[in-house]
Write an enzyme that holds these catalytic residues in place. Structure first.
Site, mmCIF file in Angstrom:
data_model
loop_
_atom_site.group_PDB
_atom_site.id
_atom_site.type_symbol
_atom_site.label_atom_id
_atom_site.label_comp_id
_atom_site.label_asym_id
_atom_site.label_seq_id
_atom_site.Cartn_x
_atom_site.Cartn_y
_atom_site.Cartn_z
ATOM 1 C CD GLU B 14 -2.754 -1.369 0.552
ATOM 2 O OE1 GLU B 14 -3.526 -0.130 0.174
ATOM 3 O OE2 GLU B 14 -3.293 -2.361 0.070
ATOM 4 C CB CYS B 61 -6.297 0.111 4.978
ATOM 5 S SG CYS B 61 -4.962 -0.792 4.966
ATOM 6 C CB CYS B 64 -5.328 -2.465 8.754
ATOM 7 S SG CYS B 64 -4.401 -1.462 7.704
ATOM 8 C CG HIS B 68 -9.753 1.574 8.668
ATOM 9 N ND1 HIS B 68 -9.640 2.667 9.171
ATOM 10 C CD2 HIS B 68 -8.667 1.037 7.999
ATOM 11 C CE1 HIS B 68 -8.275 3.078 8.993
ATOM 12 N NE2 HIS B 68 -7.704 1.954 8.163
ATOM 13 N NE ARG B 478 0.444 -1.192 9.195
ATOM 14 C CZ ARG B 478 -0.254 -2.305 8.735
ATOM 15 N NH1 ARG B 478 -1.302 -2.403 9.518
ATOM 16 N NH2 ARG B 478 0.304 -3.180 7.972
ATOM 17 C CB SER B 501 0.299 5.393 8.532
ATOM 18 O OG SER B 501 0.431 3.923 8.813
ATOM 19 C CB CYS B 545 -0.224 0.551 6.596
ATOM 20 S SG CYS B 545 -1.403 0.131 5.526
ATOM 21 C CB CYS B 548 -6.695 3.866 0.659
ATOM 22 S SG CYS B 548 -6.475 4.453 2.226
#
Lengths: 176, 566
Positions: B14, B61, B64, B68, B478, B501, B545, B548
């Site tokens: 990603e 993403c 992950c 979400h 993460r 991130s 990461c 998306c």
């Protein structure tokens, strides 16, 4: 006739318009067609390495995806197993990213790769953020499914349309 | 003389991250972290039904997805003050745990091990007999036999002879910073292949409970959609629950005997990396694995630590704790968005305004802050918080890990090594061992609760007229993830996802203080600017990461990472 275990994998990001083409296709496939035993259909999103269990579970794999070729948006291309194996298709992007083709390599290293991998792809027009396909790519969903059905015919599967289209519960897989 | 190097993109998955570093005398003296893609999920969600937000949010993403989905339903439940049946909490917790373990295993073995482990050396120089003996000396793991090691080495030899390195083609083989003995390299390579098998097993738990992976389908605002009926084969039955338990048990051994041991070994043999990559001592984590309907008690503690001092620990106690809700802000001073503001996520905006990146604004990532300071989120923050709270499973596994490292390199190790490049891998492994344990508890709780006759899995949400605000918190693999929602008359008016991130890869913030990657890279060595392995080590330790991706395949260009020395 005993058929092989076949997988149909749609990949892409539904939130990036035409990038989600493959995922839309498998959504339409499961909504409109009777899926026989021995045919597994998966909306793989952009899950990368986590797709390896699915890939390793099938003998023949069809991948539906959007591919950025030098061609008019909406153009449909087929990559045979020989094309996929030749190494001419490369995943772009990261220094060591685990792209789809690297996953296939890993599966091969583990001795569990499908014996044949083919891709049916469309050239995207719009990769901006948003739901729904562009008007150039939208009509290609049906076209790609027809090609897929033809391919599956050679593998011994006759795909029949459902009599009554059932309600798809996942609104994301429908035309936005 | 200083030179500038640029690595673009840097993530293994990603990837939309570019790092620019100044290098002087073999050391990194300055860095800029640049998110090269716009992430604007917020604009897609405006005006939609809050009940379907999670279905869309989990597409943010590709890796992950569940996190979400989880943060999204929690945000709506938080806004409505909606209770979640405990059965649903336990089922969700098992999904959270299983996803976390799969993610941690993949991160260490598939995405970062090649920064430390030289596969070519494992293939060509290792002695499989000695390597296997070494592995057996380090751990009681049952799959460390000579045959297993010989087979893997033969496979790797064949790969290298074929000239097509496949998944290993972009490793920096023979780099002077690769310091492991060939036999240790082979141990890690053998476990690399086994890791794929065990991540698959644990991911099956997500598939069974979530109905599908990637992108689970069983969530609902107010609970889960898994009907529980011990007599019906179409629902969650005892048979399935026992199958889940057997998968969790198998992965338990892998985590403890392989993952923990390998991380300890590699850490012990790269001691200098336990001091590179330090942050500013500010850590933020949130509690995870809610145990009651209201989200007031959690299995795993989380909170805020400053100055690297565990005695400053301030726990975040509930999903409504204003200490968290009030203190998160986002700045766009250095990001490609309209304005120059620092705002709370409820009133934050996502209006892109791109310039070239030569000026003050240089990244698509916003810069979040907690109490007006940048903070490190992720496994180090979580493990420090759990130790500060004297949470026994964490204390136990931290102690085991530090002792193991010390026994391999004959040193005495303390928690001071955790905030570092290697310390992030160490902490991730410790946290995995904790999660593994907590997940088994959730299974017991679920079975006991069902046994008591409670089959409820969902409470229906009702949306009153007017405005409601809520935050969904989740301690993801993460780090701290929060989704912020503003609902008006049953529709989404504003939605912001503040993702791990963003906390880490963000650019400079309100007071021009550097973002976290930017800070942690300064002082790292750089042996060969053409092969900036050291930058990859530090940035990968955060498990970046850049969510998306467009994962497009391009048959024309075989374009990999560009390393530019300016």
């Amino acid at each position: 006739m005993k058929t092989k275990k076949i997988g149909v994998l749609g990949i892409g990001n539904l939130l990036m318009r035409d990038d989600g083409f493959g995922v839309r296709c498998v959504g339409e496939l499961t909504r409109n067609y009777v899926i026989p035993d021995n045919l597994d259909v998966l909306d793989g999103g952009t899950a990368g390495i986590m797709l390896s269990p699915f890939i390793e579970s099938v003998e023949v794999l069809y991948i539906l995806d959007s591919v950025n070729l030098q061609d008019t948006p909406g153009a449909v291309h087929r990559f045979t197993d020989a094309d996929v194996q030749s190494g001419d298709i490369q995943t772009r992007m990261s220094p060591h990213q685990v792209g789809l083709l690297e996953i296939l390599e890993l599966c091969k290293l583990r001795g569990k790769a499908p014996e044949r991998v083919e891709m049916i792809t469309v050239v995207p027009k719009d990769l901006t953020l948003g739901l729904g396909l562009s008007s150039e790519v939208e009509p290609k969903v049906d076209e790609v499914l027809v090609i897929l059905c033809d391919c599956l015919l050679l593998d011994g599967f006759v795909l029949e349309k459902k009599g009554n289209t059932t309600q798809c519960t996942n609104s994301l897989l429908l035309k936005a | 003389m200083s030179e500038q190097i640029v690595i673009d993109p840097i993530t293994r998955i990603e990837g939309h991250l570019r790092i620019e570093c100044e290098v002087d005398g073999g050391l990194i003296t300055g860095a800029r972290s640049i998110g090269t893609m716009w992430r604007g999920i917020e604009t897609v969600l405006k005006g939609r039904d809050p009940r379907e937000a999670w279905l869309i949010a989990q597409r943010i993403c590709g890796v992950c997805t569940t996190v979400h989905a989880m943060a999204s339903v929690r945000s709506v439940e938080n806004a409505l003050d909606l209770e979640v049946p405990v059965n649903a909490q336990y089922i969700r917790n098992m999904i959270v745990g299983a996803h976390c373990l799969a993610d941690n295993i993949i991160h260490f073995y598939i995405l970062s091990a090649v920064d430390w482990v030289d596969i070519a050396s494992a293939a060509l120089k290792a002695d499989p007999k000695k390597a296997s003996a070494l592995a057996r000396q380090l751990s009681p793991w049952k799959h460390n036999s000579y045959q297993e090691f010989k087979q893997t080495q033969d496979k790797l030899k064949k790969l290298i002879e074929s000239g097509q390195l496949g998944p290993f083609s972009s490793g920096y083989w023979g780099h002077p910073a690769m310091q492991l003995d060939p036999d240790v390299n082979l141990v890690a390579a053998v476990h690399y292949f086994q890791a794929l098998e065990y991540q698959r097993k644990i991911n099956k738990v997500v598939t069974i409970l979530g109905s599908k992976t990637p992108h689970i389908q069983n969530l609902a605002v107010g609970g889960v959609a898994n009907p529980i009926n011990l007599d019906s084969p179409a629902t969650l039955t005892m048979e399935r629950l026992y199958y889940i338990k057997s998968l969790m048990d198998e992965v338990h051994d892998f985590i403890q005997q392989v993952y923990m041991t390998d991380v300890a070994t590699i850490a012990a043999l790269y001691p200098e990396w336990c001091s590179y990559g330090k942050g500013n001592g500010t850590y933020l984590s949130v509690p995870e694995m809610p145990l009651d309907e209201k989200g007031t008690t959690f299995a795993m503690p989380g909170g805020y630590i400053t100055g690297g001092d565990l005695t400053t620990f301030r726990p975040i106690k509930t999903s409504h704790d204003p200490f968290f809700e009030d203190n998160v802000k986002e700045s766009v001073k250095h990001s490609f968005y309209k304005g120059d503001w620092t705002r709370h996520p409820y009133v934050s905006e996502t209006e892109p305004e791109y310039h070239d990146n030569s000026g003050d604004k240089y990244s698509w990532v916003k810069a979040p802050s907690f109490k007006n300071q940048p903070a490190e989120v992720g496994p180090v923050a979580s493990v420090l918080a759990m130790n500060a709270a004297n949470y026994q499973p964490a204390v136990k596994h931290t102690g085991w890990m530090l002792e193991k490292i010390g026994s391999i390199n004959s040193t005495k190790q303390t928690m001071d090594i955790l905030p570092s490049t290697m310390g992030r891998h160490i902490s991730r492994a410790i946290r995995a061992a904790v999660v593994q344990e907590v997940m088994l508890d959730q299974w017991d709780f679920l079975v006991n609760n069902i046994g008591s006759g409670d089959m409820t899995t969902c409470n229906e949400p009702h949306f009153p007229k007017g405005e409601q605000r809520g935050v969904g918190i989740h301690e993801a693999p993460r780090g701290t993830l929060s989704h912020w929602i503003v609902i008006e008359n049953g529709k989404i008016r504003n939605y912001q996802a503040v993702v791990p991130s963003t906390w880490l890869a963000g650019p400079r913030g309100t007071n021009d203080e550097p973002g976290y990657y930017e800070r942690c890279l300064v002082g790292n060595p750089m042996a060969d600017p053409e092969k900036p392995l050291e930058v990859l080590r530090t940035v990968h330790s955060f498990d970046p990461c850049m969510a998306c991706a467009v994962h497009m395949i391009n048959p024309e260009g075989k374009e990999f990472s560009k390393v530019k020395v300016l």
